[in-house]
Design a protein around this motif. Structure first.
Motif, mmCIF file in Angstrom:
data_model
loop_
_atom_site.group_PDB
_atom_site.id
_atom_site.type_symbol
_atom_site.label_atom_id
_atom_site.label_comp_id
_atom_site.label_asym_id
_atom_site.label_seq_id
_atom_site.Cartn_x
_atom_site.Cartn_y
_atom_site.Cartn_z
ATOM 1 N N SER A 283 1.008 -1.013 0.115
ATOM 2 C CA SER A 283 0.072 -0.097 -0.069
ATOM 3 C C SER A 283 0.993 1.323 0.226
ATOM 4 C CB SER A 283 -0.932 0.022 0.970
ATOM 5 O OG SER A 283 -0.164 -0.024 2.418
ATOM 6 N N MET A 284 1.924 1.296 0.993
ATOM 7 C CA MET A 284 2.899 2.533 0.873
ATOM 8 C C MET A 284 3.567 2.331 -0.537
ATOM 9 S SD MET A 284 1.869 3.779 3.503
ATOM 10 C CE MET A 284 3.018 5.341 3.470
ATOM 11 N N LEU A 285 4.044 1.667 -0.873
ATOM 12 C CA LEU A 285 4.786 1.726 -2.185
ATOM 13 C C LEU A 285 4.110 2.069 -3.337
ATOM 14 C CD1 LEU A 285 7.010 -1.499 -1.843
ATOM 15 C CD2 LEU A 285 7.833 0.917 -1.289
ATOM 16 N N THR A 286 2.675 1.725 -3.273
ATOM 17 C CA THR A 286 1.834 2.020 -4.302
ATOM 18 C C THR A 286 1.687 3.499 -4.245
ATOM 19 O OG1 THR A 286 0.841 0.006 -4.480
ATOM 20 C CG2 THR A 286 -0.506 1.868 -5.260
ATOM 21 N N ALA A 287 1.438 4.199 -2.936
ATOM 22 C CA ALA A 287 1.205 5.748 -2.789
ATOM 23 C C ALA A 287 2.517 6.146 -3.224
ATOM 24 C CB ALA A 287 1.128 5.804 -1.293
ATOM 25 N N ILE A 288 3.783 5.733 -2.944
ATOM 26 C CA ILE A 288 5.065 6.538 -3.435
ATOM 27 C C ILE A 288 4.997 6.507 -4.902
ATOM 28 C CG2 ILE A 288 7.537 6.087 -3.415
ATOM 29 C CD1 ILE A 288 7.423 4.732 -0.610
ATOM 30 N N ALA A 289 4.690 5.243 -5.461
ATOM 31 C CA ALA A 289 4.872 5.285 -7.029
ATOM 32 C C ALA A 289 3.819 6.105 -7.684
ATOM 33 C CB ALA A 289 4.405 3.905 -7.290
ATOM 34 N N ARG A 290 2.444 6.392 -7.146
ATOM 35 C CA ARG A 290 1.584 7.275 -7.461
ATOM 36 C C ARG A 290 1.830 8.586 -7.429
ATOM 37 N NH1 ARG A 290 -2.110 6.328 -4.080
ATOM 38 N NH2 ARG A 290 -1.674 8.155 -2.644
ATOM 39 N N ASP A 291 2.463 9.028 -6.227
ATOM 40 C CA ASP A 291 2.799 10.624 -6.093
ATOM 41 C C ASP A 291 4.004 10.558 -7.035
ATOM 42 O OD1 ASP A 291 0.750 11.035 -4.337
ATOM 43 O OD2 ASP A 291 2.192 10.732 -2.673
ATOM 44 N N SER A 292 5.054 9.838 -6.888
ATOM 45 C CA SER A 292 6.333 10.053 -8.116
ATOM 46 C C SER A 292 5.887 10.171 -9.367
ATOM 47 C CB SER A 292 7.072 8.977 -7.811
ATOM 48 O OG SER A 292 7.614 8.860 -6.446
ATOM 49 N N LEU A 293 4.665 9.680 -9.952
ATOM 50 C CA LEU A 293 4.399 9.818 -11.274
ATOM 51 C C LEU A 293 3.713 11.085 -11.509
ATOM 52 C CD1 LEU A 293 3.165 6.148 -12.154
ATOM 53 C CD2 LEU A 293 5.205 7.124 -13.031
ATOM 54 N N ARG A 294 3.104 11.401 -10.419
ATOM 55 C CA ARG A 294 1.994 12.855 -10.668
ATOM 56 C C ARG A 294 3.158 13.994 -10.754
ATOM 57 N NH1 ARG A 294 -1.183 14.330 -6.077
ATOM 58 N NH2 ARG A 294 -1.861 16.106 -7.382
ATOM 59 N N ILE A 295 4.263 13.931 -9.881
ATOM 60 C CA ILE A 295 5.616 14.715 -9.866
ATOM 61 C C ILE A 295 6.128 14.721 -11.463
ATOM 62 C CG2 ILE A 295 7.718 15.539 -8.967
ATOM 63 C CD1 ILE A 295 6.494 14.452 -6.167
ATOM 64 N N TYR A 296 6.577 13.541 -11.617
ATOM 65 C CA TYR A 296 7.330 13.219 -12.913
ATOM 66 C C TYR A 296 6.717 12.185 -14.002
ATOM 67 C CZ TYR A 296 11.169 16.026 -10.828
ATOM 68 O OH TYR A 296 12.166 16.871 -10.562
ATOM 69 N N PRO A 297 5.852 12.563 -14.454
ATOM 70 C CA PRO A 297 4.881 11.327 -15.267
ATOM 71 C C PRO A 297 6.032 10.610 -16.262
ATOM 72 C CG PRO A 297 4.062 13.543 -15.560
ATOM 73 C CD PRO A 297 5.007 13.732 -14.657
ATOM 74 N N PHE A 298 7.163 11.136 -16.629
ATOM 75 C CA PHE A 298 8.083 10.178 -17.588
ATOM 76 C C PHE A 298 8.497 9.081 -16.623
ATOM 77 C CE2 PHE A 298 10.660 13.683 -15.514
ATOM 78 C CZ PHE A 298 11.755 12.883 -15.086
#
Length: 377
Positions: A283-298
């Protein structure tokens, strides 16, 4: 195995805090013995983002806010001297950093926090020099940032380094200065003697020092309590992930995502109170990935090559503890969660204050007695 000849300084704990202090004392000519529990013990540096950061530090304690900015100002000469002594480039890069707000509610809260700080301490606010950047401005210093990120706060004092290289550099510099390093040495107890202090390991080894400095992370409270060095410390778990290497670009560091000097993107900003549990959770790793993709979609095209968790040492107010024992003069405890940022101060002013026995005057605000006073109040 017994060591009966005491060294002037006995430091228990060889993480970032213990190494920085050992280095600072040794570079002033002190003889130091440094006890290291070993690689099997969790190290905060393993989960450190490597930020050299002043933003947001000490908004509730002015002494910590000032200390953090002092540490940032001292970092470049500290890194240069450390490289000269050790031969290791710690990858320090200053020039500012950006703390991102991921939505408009967080942006409004951030603005209000700094408005309150400015009204309370206009001199500090002027020194901090925070500027708020909208998405267009963020794109200039964070190439590739997503359009959903509404705001970021920039300060010229912030920067980043390679925390593992910092540990290596401090270790080598300590050895070059004659610090006696004892690996695989986990202290089970520490006793006050008629003259000085004695640490005992779980294997029965002994080490003595005329003066004692506890920098043993989460074990500091347990080891220090009999010596009047107890402090309410707790573990905070941080989960992180890192991507494969990507072509470097001139991006400023952020506490949420930053590109390391090797090209990988370090992602993660979790603060979990789960005891000493070092598990990663989907759950936490998914949240990290989600936020990271919002910051840097590439980053959607990048592979994650590793995910892990580490523990940081936290006090109730999030500020450091620099404490001298009233019961046993010559015994001190140091605990903090900002071992990278404060490394320059620990090796500089703090080491000097300890050597000259000025801790209680120069760093009075950071005494552990503040927690007892808070409970009484």
């Amino acid at each position: 195995m017994s060591h009966s000849s005491p060294c002037p300084w006995l430091i228990v704990g060889a993480g970032l805090v213990g190494l920085s202090l050992a280095y600072g004392l040794a570079r002033r000519g002190a003889r130091v013995t440094l006890l290291d529990a070993g690689e099997g013990e969790p190290r905060a540096a393993q989960g450190n983002f490597g930020l050299v950061w002043g933003q947001g530090k000490g908004l509730g304690m002015s002494a910590y806010a000032d200390l953090s900015l002092d540490a940032c100002a001292d970092w470049r000469p500290f890194a240069e001297e450390l490289c000269a002594r050790s031969g290791v480039d710690v990858g320090y890069r200053g020039g500012g950093g950006v703390d991102l707000c991921l939505d408009h509610a967080e942006a409004e809260t951030r603005r209000e926090e700094y408005a309150v700080a400015t009204r309370a301490r206009p001199d500090y606010a002027a020194r901090l020099g925070v500027e708020f950047l909208d998405n267009r401005q963020l794109a200039e210093c964070l190439p590739g940032i997503g359009g959903e990120i509404p705001l970021g706060s920039w300060s010229p004092h912030d920067g980043a380094c390679d925390p593992l290289a910092l540990v290596q550099a401090l270790h080598l510099a300590c050895l070059s200065l004659g610090v006696e390093y004892r690996p695989g040495w986990r202290a089970s107890r520490i006793d006050a003697l008629a003259s000085g202090f004695e640490a005992r390991s779980v294997e029965g080894w002994r080490a003595r020092g005329e003066r004692l400095l506890l920098a043993a992370g989460l074990d500091t409270a347990r080891l220090g309590a009999p010596l009047g060095l107890g402090a309410p410390l707790s573990a905070v778990r941080g989960q992180l992930m890192v991507t494969e290497r990507i072509a470097l670009a001139p991006r400023l560091p952020t506490p949420q995502v930053r590109q390391t000097r090797h090209g990988g993107f370090l992602c993660g900003e979790t603060h979990e109170r789960v005891g000493r549990n070092l598990d990663t959770t989907p759950s936490m790793l998914t949240a990290i990935a989600r936020d990271s993709l919002r910051i840097y979609p590439f980053l959607s095209a990048a592979r994650v090559v590793r995910a892990w968790a580490a523990l940081r040492v936290m006090t109730p107010d999030g500020c450091p503890v620099y404490h001298a024992s009233a019961r046993y003069p010559g015994a001190y405890a140091v605990s903090c969660h900002s071992g990278v940022t404060l490394a320059s101060v620990h090796a500089g002013r703090l080491a000097g204050a300890l050597l000259d026995d000025r801790l209680e005057t120069d760093f009075a605000a950071f005494s552990a007695t503040r927690f007892a006073l808070a409970v009484t109040a």
